[in-house]
Design an enzyme around this catalytic site. Structure first.
Site, short mmCIF file in Angstrom:
data_model
loop_
_atom_site.label_atom_id
_atom_site.label_comp_id
_atom_site.label_asym_id
_atom_site.label_seq_id
_atom_site.Cartn_x
_atom_site.Cartn_y
_atom_site.Cartn_z
N HIS A 17 -40.27 3.60 -2.47
CA HIS A 17 -41.24 4.66 -2.76
C HIS A 17 -41.71 4.56 -4.21
O HIS A 17 -42.92 4.65 -4.50
CB HIS A 17 -40.61 6.02 -2.51
CG HIS A 17 -41.40 7.17 -3.05
ND1 HIS A 17 -42.55 7.63 -2.45
CD2 HIS A 17 -41.23 7.94 -4.16
CE1 HIS A 17 -43.05 8.63 -3.15
NE2 HIS A 17 -42.27 8.83 -4.20
N ASP A 28 -41.47 1.61 2.24
CA ASP A 28 -42.24 2.84 2.17
C ASP A 28 -43.70 2.49 1.90
O ASP A 28 -44.01 1.38 1.47
CB ASP A 28 -41.72 3.78 1.08
CG ASP A 28 -42.16 5.23 1.29
OD1 ASP A 28 -42.83 5.49 2.30
OD2 ASP A 28 -41.83 6.08 0.45
N GLU A 48 -50.88 2.61 8.17
CA GLU A 48 -49.51 2.95 7.83
C GLU A 48 -48.57 1.77 8.00
O GLU A 48 -47.68 1.53 7.21
CB GLU A 48 -49.03 4.11 8.69
CG GLU A 48 -47.63 4.59 8.38
CD GLU A 48 -47.52 5.16 6.98
OE1 GLU A 48 -46.61 4.73 6.25
OE2 GLU A 48 -48.34 6.00 6.60
N ASP A 88 -39.32 4.29 5.70
CA ASP A 88 -39.79 5.64 5.39
C ASP A 88 -41.28 5.74 5.68
O ASP A 88 -41.97 4.74 5.84
CB ASP A 88 -39.52 5.97 3.92
CG ASP A 88 -39.41 7.46 3.67
OD1 ASP A 88 -39.80 8.24 4.55
OD2 ASP A 88 -38.93 7.85 2.58
#
Length: 751
Positions: free
Chosen positions: A726, A518, A556, A588
């Protein structure tokens, strides 16, 4: 809307609003427009075409050079004569047929047409979606109002072209940004500018005079509304005069600042801006969130009623019907019905017992009453607190002794450090003075919640002097009636941070490594990205190894994948004396536009790592994109009939056809049980698959992994490695801003 039938026993309804077979479109004509003499102005080109409405018709879509029509003109090229309004000169407009576009290639056009329909319904566009500012739900006690609205999207799915529609709400402050700043000035006068930027930068504001949204990138304390800029005519104009001339007549009281968007693009006056969305402060206020949820938590039946009303509004609007019918578009009157599957309940294994998970996928009682799989004795730990919280700290320590024996965890008496004040420097100095190599855990009890103090302690314990740490807010352990349950959760979390394992499931796959990835975007450091990478280290997928990598602003995709995967494979070999035969990566934080990039670029990076372990090493790998921020909904149909009662499906509901993508291997999975509102499924898109796993096995593995997040004794929305990644990326990006010590990489120190 999507109606699902839930096999083998229950009826499922799916839908945010999938209108099945709902869209029938005539073939669209794509034409190129050329003007002689050349006309650069898009507005003028549109005016020249509008003069030929009788020939072209009222139904058309034109962007300045490309024209879409729902009908074919005579001949491959049509020459039209128009008159330029400014000087009366003649302009020749040539319309050339380029190709006939089938419906599947008209998605952008269809969405444009539907946006026109939303305008015919008197809805206002705010951001990407449309809302009704004339029917706000006011929450005056919190200075908030909610605008009801709709999210719509037309896409081609396996079941055909469908309209996906869902209920949406836009949260808007009734106070202006100026009011917010004014109040902040009186509360944080000593560090006003720093706090203002911290609270505002990154927020989305709405300007009511044009219903547009802007992201705040900076606060210009060196400018005010009376400052001037160069107008397009070349004259100097103040911001105040510009807004009066362009939008609204008002009297500014802003003292010394403007809000700034991207450099050189737009400056906003605080009196004209209203903050939208939820700030961190609002999210942390339970009372505010409870009052907001009363309006936004829509049950499946309420959602269905809202969608049916939306369709009725379209059908009762002559302008909307005319817009759709001119393009040959028709909407179905009901939700899509199809069939889904229910995965079986999972068996949960604890240290000395096992049991079937409940239909709600919750085992909170068993987790605190039974022995965990791997308890780690807590021999030496230190508790820090300020003097006024001494009684709370002692109550917490005593409760730790009471609740841990049932979990099989041995807890010795800690070293107690009573601090004279709550200054950050005092906490840091005391931790450094009492930290020895024998200390297993540092527990810090803060008198109040403060981000800067939390970040400083975490940076010390994760980077400077690596040791697992547990930070507790004194308010959390202040209520005696809740102290036991709170302490039980803290005890389980501490055991995880020390390297323990709480519960497990049956994982039939052999020699498997599961990876979670993530990304967190760190706005405080120029927007650079922090990638969290977590990989399993054992067969039962209960032990994890983690790494992080930093990226340039806004990026990203993770360039550091090779480093993280290489380190994880080395660690896996160190633990198991072998390398994994099969690797499943759950990724993710990826948007639709990046799917092919991830399928190519990131998969290639991962694959290149394998050659470092020998030419013959080539594990079977799959890469799965996990999307949780989706507008799709899946409902369970209770009973038969044309309008059955709708409810949320239970955990384990799977839909892998009809509403899935035509060009991807994907499925929807409901893994959570919700007591209020509508459950949101998670969308899994398999962008690369050499794992040789059947789709059913991939779905079962994904569902099993939602049971293994140790911060919650139940299922979560995404697989555990994604949630761990995350948490890791958020801790690093939000608080410590540095790579954690590798000494902590084999423990869940970031929980």
């Amino acid at each position: 809307m999507c109606d699902l039938i839930h096999k083998p026993s229950a009826n499922l309804h799916s839908g945010s609003s999938w209108m099945s077979g709902a869209l029938n479109l005539h073939l669209a004509m794509l034409l190129l427009i050329a003007c002689s003499p050349e006309i650069d102005s898009r507005k003028e080109r549109c005016r020249l075409l509008s003069a030929h409405r009788d020939l072209l018709g009222s139904a058309r879509a034109f962007d300045g050079s490309i024209l879409f029509l729902p009908k074919q003109l005579e001949g491959p090229a049509t020459v039209l004569e128009s008159e330029r309004k400014t000087d009366g000169s003649k302009v020749t407009v040539t319309v050339t047929l380029t190709r006939i576009v089938p419906p599947d290639d008209c998605l952008q056009l269809l969405n444009i047409i539907f946006r026109r329909v939303m305008k015919h319904l008197q809805l206002k566009q705010v951001g990407r979606y449309y809302y009704d500012p004339n029917r706000p739900a006011a929450i005056p006690q919190h200075k908030i109002e909610l605008w009801p609205g709709y999210i719509t999207s037309i896409q081609c799915y396996e079941g055909g072209m469908m309209l996906l529609c869902d209920v949406s709400h836009r949260l808007l402050r009734t106070e202006t940004v100026y009011d917010f700043i004014y109040e902040l000035y009186h509360r944080k006068r000593d560090r006003f500018e720093e706090e203002t930027k911290k609270q505002l930068v990154g927020n989305i504001v709405l300007t009511r005079y044009n219903n547009k949204t802007y992201r705040i990138d900076d606060v210009a304390f060196d400018q005010n509304p009376k400052c001037t800029f160069t107008f397009h005519t070349g004259e100097q104009m103040s911001y105040l005069d510009y807004y009066r001339y362009k939008y609204i007549d008002f009297h500014s009281v802003s003292p010394v600042y403007l809000l700034k968007g991207k450099p050189g693009l737009v400056c906003l006056i605080p009196e004209l801006c209203y903050i939208t969305g939820l700030t961190d402060a609002v999210r942390q206020d339970f009372r505010v969130m409870k009052d907001i949820a009363a309006h936004t938590r829509v049950s499946p039946m309420q959602r269905q009623q809202a969608m049916m009303k939306f369709i009725d509004n379209i059908n009762s609007s002559p302008e909307a019907i005319s817009e759709l019918s001119s393009w040959g578009i028709q909407l179905d009157q009901g939700m899509l019905r199809t069939e889904g599957r229910q995965l079986p309940l999972e068996k949960i294994f604890l240290g000395s017992t096992s049991f079937q998970s409940s239909p709600q996928a919750d085992w909170g009682q068993q987790a605190v009453k039974e022995q965990v799989i791997t308890p780690v004795p807590l021999h030496k730990w230190v508790v820090f607190f300020v003097n006024r919280d001494k009684s709370k700290a002692l109550d917490f320590i005593n409760m730790m002794r009471k609740v841990t024996p049932s979990m099989g965890i041995q807890v010795n008496d800690p070293l107690i450090i009573d601090l004279p004040n709550d200054r950050t420097e005092t906490f840091l100095r005391s931790i450094r003075e009492n930290l020895t190599p024998q200390v297993q855990m540092v527990v810090v009890i803060f008198p109040t919640s403060r981000d800067d103090r939390y970040s400083a302690v975490k940076k010390l314990c994760c980077v400077e002097s690596p040791v697992p740490s547990q930070v507790i807010n004194a308010k959390t352990i202040s209520q005696q009636n809740k102290l036991r349950s709170v302490t039980q959760k803290i005890a389980l979390q501490i055991n995880c941070k020390l390297g323990g394992e709480l519960w497990a499931l049956d994982i039939p796959l052999k020699s498997l490594m599961v990876i979670g990835i993530d990304v967190y975007h760190d706005a405080s450091r120029g927007g650079r990205s922090v990638g969290g990478f977590v990989a399993s280290m054992n067969k039962s997928l209960t032990r994890w190894y983690s790494r992080v990598c930093f990226q340039s602003p806004g990026q990203e995709l993770i360039d550091g994948l090779k480093m993280a995967l290489t380190a994880s494979l080395k660690k896996y070999h160190e633990v198991n004396q072998t390398l994994p035969d099969r690797i499943v990566v759950y990724r993710d934080g990826v948007g639709d536009g990046q799917l092919r990039t991830v399928a190519g670029y990131e998969v290639q990076q991962l694959s290149e790592c394998f050659t470092l372990f020998g030419e013959r090493y080539s594990p079977k790998m799959a890469v799965v994109i996990v999307s949780k921020r989706i507008n799709a909904r899946i409902f369970a149909a209770q009973g038969q009939g044309p309008i059955p009662k709708l409810d949320n499906p239970g955990p384990g509901a799977v839909l892998d056809h009809t509403i899935t993508r035509k060009d991807w291997y994907d499925f929807y999975l409901v893994s959570q049980h919700v007591r209020q509102g509508t459950v949101t499924p998670t969308h899994y898109i398999v962008v690369h698959d050499k794992s040789e796993l059947k789709p059913d096995y991939m779905q079962r593995l994904s569902y099993k992994l939602t049971h293994l997040y140790y911060n919650w004794p139940g299922t979560v929305r995404v697989p555990a490695p994604c949630q761990y990644a995350h948490k890791l990326a958020y801790l690093v990006g939000q608080n410590i801003h540095n790579e954690p010590s590798h000494d902590l990489s084999d423990r869940l120190f970031f929980l």
